[in-house]
Design a protein around this motif. Structure first.
Motif, PDB file in Angstrom:
ATOM      1  N   HIS A  20      45.758  42.043  32.051  1.00  7.58           N
ATOM      2  CA  HIS A  20      46.660  42.905  32.147  1.00  7.58           C
ATOM      3  C   HIS A  20      46.976  43.316  33.691  1.00  7.58           C
ATOM      4  CE1 HIS A  20      47.563  47.546  31.234  1.00  7.58           C
ATOM      5  NE2 HIS A  20      48.592  46.710  31.487  1.00  7.58           N
ATOM      6  N   HIS A  21      48.288  43.018  34.032  1.00  4.92           N
ATOM      7  CA  HIS A  21      48.895  43.407  35.195  1.00  4.92           C
ATOM      8  C   HIS A  21      49.805  44.530  35.128  1.00  4.92           C
ATOM      9  CE1 HIS A  21      51.648  42.266  38.986  1.00  4.92           C
ATOM     10  NE2 HIS A  21      50.613  42.882  39.414  1.00  4.92           N
TER      11      HIS A  21
ATOM     12  N   GLN B  78      40.794  40.276  32.757  1.00  5.38           N
ATOM     13  CA  GLN B  78      41.131  40.536  34.122  1.00  5.38           C
ATOM     14  C   GLN B  78      42.154  41.638  34.232  1.00  5.38           C
ATOM     15  OE1 GLN B  78      44.027  38.439  36.545  1.00  5.38           O
ATOM     16  NE2 GLN B  78      42.352  37.829  37.649  1.00  5.38           N
ATOM     17  N   TYR B  79      41.899  42.725  35.189  1.00  3.21           N
ATOM     18  CA  TYR B  79      42.960  43.891  35.233  1.00  3.21           C
ATOM     19  C   TYR B  79      43.331  43.992  36.604  1.00  3.21           C
ATOM     20  CZ  TYR B  79      44.966  48.413  35.916  1.00  3.21           C
ATOM     21  OH  TYR B  79      45.775  49.336  36.048  1.00  3.21           O
TER      22      TYR B  79
ATOM     23  N   GLU C 198      40.204  43.624  39.068  1.00  2.00           N
ATOM     24  CA  GLU C 198      38.860  43.591  38.432  1.00  2.00           C
ATOM     25  C   GLU C 198      39.014  42.420  37.524  1.00  2.00           C
ATOM     26  OE1 GLU C 198      36.488  46.197  37.969  1.00  2.00           O
ATOM     27  OE2 GLU C 198      37.050  46.836  39.846  1.00  2.00           O
ATOM     28  N   PRO C 199      37.857  41.550  37.859  1.00  2.11           N
ATOM     29  CA  PRO C 199      37.863  40.436  36.888  1.00  2.11           C
ATOM     30  C   PRO C 199      37.511  40.373  35.380  1.00  2.11           C
ATOM     31  CG  PRO C 199      36.309  39.928  39.163  1.00  2.11           C
ATOM     32  CD  PRO C 199      37.115  41.557  39.023  1.00  2.11           C
ATOM     33  N   ARG C 200      36.869  41.625  35.205  1.00  4.18           N
ATOM     34  CA  ARG C 200      36.463  42.047  33.905  1.00  4.18           C
ATOM     35  C   ARG C 200      36.242  43.549  33.797  1.00  4.18           C
ATOM     36  NH1 ARG C 200      35.035  40.262  29.065  1.00  4.18           N
ATOM     37  NH2 ARG C 200      33.513  41.137  28.017  1.00  4.18           N
ATOM     38  N   VAL C 201      37.143  43.841  32.889  1.00  5.56           N
ATOM     39  CA  VAL C 201      37.354  45.457  32.865  1.00  5.56           C
ATOM     40  C   VAL C 201      36.174  45.909  32.124  1.00  5.56           C
ATOM     41  CG1 VAL C 201      38.666  47.404  31.926  1.00  5.56           C
ATOM     42  CG2 VAL C 201      39.895  45.565  33.159  1.00  5.56           C
ATOM     43  N   ARG C 202      35.563  47.074  32.547  1.00  4.21           N
ATOM     44  CA  ARG C 202      34.483  47.953  31.823  1.00  4.21           C
ATOM     45  C   ARG C 202      35.152  49.024  31.303  1.00  4.21           C
ATOM     46  NH1 ARG C 202      30.037  47.910  36.527  1.00  4.21           N
ATOM     47  NH2 ARG C 202      32.250  48.365  37.910  1.00  4.21           N
ATOM     48  N   SER C 203      34.236  49.583  30.263  1.00  3.92           N
ATOM     49  CA  SER C 203      34.966  51.131  29.712  1.00  3.92           C
ATOM     50  C   SER C 203      34.683  52.022  30.868  1.00  3.92           C
ATOM     51  CB  SER C 203      33.865  51.430  28.547  1.00  3.92           C
ATOM     52  OG  SER C 203      33.786  50.506  27.648  1.00  3.92           O
ATOM     53  N   GLY C 204      35.845  52.965  30.852  1.00  6.56           N
ATOM     54  CA  GLY C 204      35.951  53.964  31.874  1.00  6.56           C
ATOM     55  C   GLY C 204      37.360  53.785  32.514  1.00  6.56           C
ATOM     56  N   TYR C 205      37.345  54.318  33.868  1.00 11.11           N
ATOM     57  CA  TYR C 205      38.781  54.255  34.666  1.00 11.11           C
ATOM     58  C   TYR C 205      38.503  53.687  35.818  1.00 11.11           C
ATOM     59  CZ  TYR C 205      39.945  58.330  31.513  1.00 11.11           C
ATOM     60  OH  TYR C 205      40.244  58.989  30.509  1.00 11.11           O
ATOM     61  N   VAL C 206      39.479  52.963  36.200  1.00 11.31           N
ATOM     62  CA  VAL C 206      39.665  52.400  37.673  1.00 11.31           C
ATOM     63  C   VAL C 206      41.048  52.867  38.050  1.00 11.31           C
ATOM     64  CG1 VAL C 206      40.522  50.026  36.817  1.00 11.31           C
ATOM     65  CG2 VAL C 206      39.333  50.360  38.867  1.00 11.31           C
TER      66      VAL C 206
END
Length: 315
Positions: free
Chosen positions: A142-143, A253-254, A300-308
């Protein structure tokens, strides 16, 4: 020295209480008193952090006569959290949260209250669609490209997705856009740019949340991949200070890129993370701003739950 220990315990308890409930000036005064630092020493420590604040301003802040609002002042508040050995975001939260009803518009960051309220509103809007948020899709990449306009407003967000179906029948994606405070979602426009078309669109005016269906016009089978692209034309709010991306499930990825228009370069940018809408922010890291390309990004190579997200300070 039992009396001194008792006094310290009481001071710590009082400090913990005002850090939770505010207001800001009382919390700041209690924190300075708990550390036993005169204002001249506080000023000296701030200068070592590269922040210039006068003793008079510090005095006004802890008296409640003035309130930090400018980017330089807010940087000072973040430095004070470290100098006074306070939890991260504990003072900033009191400036941008709902507890101090002073009539001042917050100048940076979304408050915990606004994120929690928006997340509640989002659940209601998603329920109207009668379909799971992920539509049976798993995000591979996701870009997001956010464009900041000439008025320093969030002008547009473009999203490029690559997804994989984890069950048969997926034929749509539900996109969410959270505008800046004061935004008007009814005046935003959703553009289906590639391999999709716009379906139902819903919004909530008070929180600036917009939800839109993106229809694929094909039904995916489990294991199929799909690529699509869409944009949300915004530009309905005032000066923007940050953009954050939230998800309730881990993914691929994000990448987030923020592009600034002519004459609108900020003076500093940093990334941050937040585990939930009600959690404090952490993971602060300065980001290099490309003056030539007028942009800043994170991956982010691998997105985790939450916010960035990425936040920036104007001059």
């Amino acid at each position: 020295m039992p009396h001194a220990t008792q006094h310290a315990d009481v001071a710590t308890t009082e400090l913990d209480s005002v850090l939770r409930g505010g207001p800001f000036h009382v919390a700041l005064r209690a924190a300075i008193a708990a550390r036993g630092l005169p204002l001249q020493r506080v000023q000296h420590h701030l200068s070592r952090h590269g922040v210039k604040v006068g003793v008079t301003s510090l005095s006004y802040w802890q008296q409640g006569a003035r309130r930090p609002q400018r980017p330089e002042s807010l940087r000072a508040v973040r430095a004070l959290e470290e100098i006074l050995q306070l939890p991260e975001e504990s003072l900033i939260r009191l400036l941008v949260g709902p507890d101090e009803r002073t009539g001042h518009h917050r100048s940076t960051g979304r408050s915990h209250h606004s994120l929690v309220e928006a997340s509640g509103v989002l659940q209601g809007l998603l329920a109207e669609f009668g379909t799971p948020r992920d539509g049976g899709l798993h995000s591979l990449a996701h870009h997001e490209r956010v464009r900041i306009g000439p008025r320093r407003e969030l002008a547009e967000r473009e999203s490029h997705h690559i997804v994989r179906a984890h069950r048969d029948g997926g034929d749509r994606y539900v996109a969410v856009h959270h505008g800046d405070p004061g935004s008007a979602p009814e005046r935003m426009t959703v553009h289906a740019l590639e391999n999709c078309r716009t379906g139902r669109v819903r919004w909530h005016q008070d929180t600036g949340v917009l939800v839109a269906e993106l229809l694929f016009d094909t039904r995916l089978r489990a294991g199929d991949t799909f690529l699509f692209r869409y944009a949300v034309e915004d530009g309905t709010a005032g000066v923007s200070h940050e953009y954050l991306h939230g998800t309730d499930s881990p993914g691929g990825q994000y990448a987030l890129q923020v592009c600034f228009g002519s004459g609108t370069l900020p003076v500093r940018c940093h990334r941050f993370t937040q585990q939930s809408a009600a959690a404090p922010r952490s993971g602060h890291q300065e980001l290099a701003l490309s003056g030539r390309h007028r942009s800043v990004h994170l991956v982010e190579p691998r997105v985790r739950s939450g916010y960035v997200g990425i936040a920036w300070d104007w001059d």
